[in-house]
Scaffold this active site. Structure first.
Site, short mmCIF file in Angstrom:
data_model
loop_
_atom_site.label_atom_id
_atom_site.label_comp_id
_atom_site.label_asym_id
_atom_site.label_seq_id
_atom_site.Cartn_x
_atom_site.Cartn_y
_atom_site.Cartn_z
N LYS A 1 -2.38 -2.04 -11.35
CA LYS A 1 -3.61 -1.28 -11.54
C LYS A 1 -4.09 -1.38 -12.99
O LYS A 1 -5.26 -1.65 -13.26
CB LYS A 1 -3.39 0.18 -11.15
CG LYS A 1 -4.60 1.09 -11.33
CD LYS A 1 -4.28 2.48 -10.85
CE LYS A 1 -5.43 3.45 -11.11
NZ LYS A 1 -5.13 4.81 -10.62
N GLU B 1 7.07 -4.07 -15.56
CA GLU B 1 7.77 -4.79 -14.50
C GLU B 1 6.94 -5.96 -13.99
O GLU B 1 7.44 -7.08 -13.82
CB GLU B 1 8.08 -3.82 -13.35
CG GLU B 1 8.86 -4.47 -12.21
CD GLU B 1 9.20 -3.46 -11.12
OE1 GLU B 1 9.79 -3.88 -10.12
OE2 GLU B 1 8.87 -2.27 -11.28
N GLY C 1 -2.07 3.94 -6.94
CA GLY C 1 -1.30 2.80 -6.49
C GLY C 1 -0.64 3.00 -5.15
O GLY C 1 -0.62 2.10 -4.29
N ARG C 2 -0.09 4.20 -4.90
CA ARG C 2 0.62 4.45 -3.64
C ARG C 2 -0.33 4.65 -2.47
O ARG C 2 0.11 4.75 -1.33
CB ARG C 2 1.55 5.65 -3.81
CG ARG C 2 0.84 6.92 -4.26
CD ARG C 2 1.85 7.93 -4.83
NE ARG C 2 1.21 9.11 -5.39
CZ ARG C 2 0.69 9.19 -6.60
NH1 ARG C 2 0.69 8.12 -7.38
NH2 ARG C 2 0.15 10.30 -7.05
N GLU D 1 6.11 11.08 -5.46
CA GLU D 1 5.27 10.80 -6.61
C GLU D 1 3.98 11.62 -6.54
O GLU D 1 3.42 12.00 -7.56
CB GLU D 1 4.95 9.31 -6.69
CG GLU D 1 4.39 8.87 -8.03
CD GLU D 1 4.38 7.36 -8.19
OE1 GLU D 1 3.32 6.74 -7.95
OE2 GLU D 1 5.43 6.80 -8.52
N HIS E 1 25.72 6.17 12.57
CA HIS E 1 27.10 5.98 12.16
C HIS E 1 27.33 6.36 10.70
O HIS E 1 28.40 6.11 10.15
CB HIS E 1 27.50 4.51 12.38
CG HIS E 1 27.35 4.07 13.79
ND1 HIS E 1 28.18 4.48 14.80
CD2 HIS E 1 26.42 3.27 14.38
CE1 HIS E 1 27.81 3.94 15.95
NE2 HIS E 1 26.74 3.21 15.72
N LYS F 1 7.54 5.26 -18.19
CA LYS F 1 7.01 3.93 -18.51
C LYS F 1 6.75 3.78 -20.01
O LYS F 1 7.06 2.75 -20.62
CB LYS F 1 5.72 3.67 -17.72
CG LYS F 1 5.92 3.44 -16.23
CD LYS F 1 4.60 3.17 -15.56
CE LYS F 1 4.76 2.91 -14.07
NZ LYS F 1 3.47 2.66 -13.41
#
Length: 367
Positions: free
Chosen positions: A50, A56, A109-110, A195, A226, A336
């Protein structure tokens, strides 16, 4: 890129893809020619950020460009498409203007998979599939907006979750998809919900004192049976659960699929009914443990779009109940910013004054 990765994974059976689609979401060691089964000369790089400043993304892009150059690609930026709200920064870095897909800075972003961030899905599966995904989401949008409260699936889910958290003190909730194709759904929901609604102040900046957004966890149901279902059935603690099942599979193994559905229904029924007739106390299950079952006719683009939009709207409804802003993420931004400040010290530069002794000791241990 969790949103596009969820979609690509969920549609991989029954929906033919046109390319070899891979996602590089974490910092990796240096890429080498031939890594991951890809040809550097024939690989398109889609860089999504964005702000175009995400450390990253920049690290991964630099590694991918170096990977191409090492394989003899003379102009690797010719193979880069930028998806960003800052086209000026992408162009300044070397991406051609015609290879920049822009989306608005107001898009979180999400919540962005419906925008140009969905480009990898549209390229891989084709625009008709991408539009079917968005059509399913639009139907859920209309349901959220128009259905009366007593028949509104989003509001009922959000209100029940708020009740479990506020009245019964449930700090977590589980999501268990009984379909391997939805194995990335839980990480997607963790980012979406925590978030968005992991906040400590309300819209007015006053301390928020109500129930916190529960931590969402889970995995594919047959694996989880399990691993964690013992806790769900018999622990002195409990949490509400969403079961997600698909009526018609995209494969020909009908008997195996019926067994899968039987497991899903049996687990939800056992949580409700419990067991009081055990030979000894260790076999007794209390029952009366809450769950919701979401049954999809089939897992296609339309149904997937509706499912993801359902959880987006549920997250927004939770934020309204809390009175918080679900579209910022100041805590994430703090981390960040601090990470950028540590890049120099990690490479050997002095650590600036003001850092805590714990971090200073860890930096020293890493050198």
């Amino acid at each position: 890129m969790l949103g596009p990765a969820v979609i690509a994974d969920a549609l991989r059976l029954g929906t033919p893809g046109r390319y070899d689609l891979r996602f590089l979401q974490h910092r990796r060691a240096r890429l080498r020619a031939g890594d991951r089964g890809l040809d550097p000369a024939r690989t398109l790089l889609i860089a999504c950020s964005k702000t175009w400043t995400t450390l990253e993304m920049q690290t991964n892009l630099a590694q991918a460009l170096a990977w191409k150059q090492a394989a003899g690609v003379t102009n690797p930026y010719a193979d880069v498409v930028a998806v960003t709200a800052r086209p000026d920064l992408a162009q300044a870095q070397g991406v051609s203007p015609e290879r920049i897909a822009h989306f608005g800075a107001w898009v979180g972003g999400r919540y962005s998979l419906w925008s140009a961030v969905g480009l990898p899905v549209a390229l891989h599966y084709g625009l008709p599939v991408f539009e079917a995904l968005r059509a399913g989401a639009r139907e859920m949008d209309a349901h959220m907006a128009d259905a009366p409260p007593e028949a509104n699936a989003v509001l009922i889910s959000a209100l029940m979750g708020f009740l479990y958290a506020g009245v019964w003190g449930r700090a977590t909730r589980a999501v268990m998809p009984y379909d391997q194709r939805l194995n990335l759904l839980v990480p997607f929901l963790q980012q979406l919900e925590l978030e968005s609604d992991g906040k400590r102040v309300d819209h007015d900046g006053d301390p928020y004192t109500g129930p916190a957004m529960p931590v969402v966890w889970g995995s594919v149901g047959t694996d989880a049976q399990h691993a964690v279902f013992q806790w769900l059935h018999q622990s002195s603690d409990w949490c509400p659960i969403d079961f997600i099942a698909v009526k018609t599979p995209n494969h020909g193994h009908a008997t195996a699929h019926q067994a899968l559905l039987a497991n899903c229904l049996a687990q939800s029924s056992a949580l409700l009914r419990g067991r009081a007739d055990g030979v000894d106390a260790a076999q007794v299950s209390p029952g009366d443990r809450a769950s919701t079952t979401i049954l999809l006719d089939r897992l296609d683009a339309h149904a997937l779009g509706a499912l993801l939009a359902f959880y987006e709207h549920r997250t927004f409804a939770w934020s309204v109940l809390m009175g918080v802003n679900c579209f910022d993420q100041m805590g994430v931004e703090l981390g960040k910013l601090m990470a950028r400040d540590l890049t120099g010290p990690m490479a050997g530069a002095p650590l600036p004054a003001g850092w805590d002794a714990s971090t200073a000791g860890l930096i020293a241990a890493l050198r």
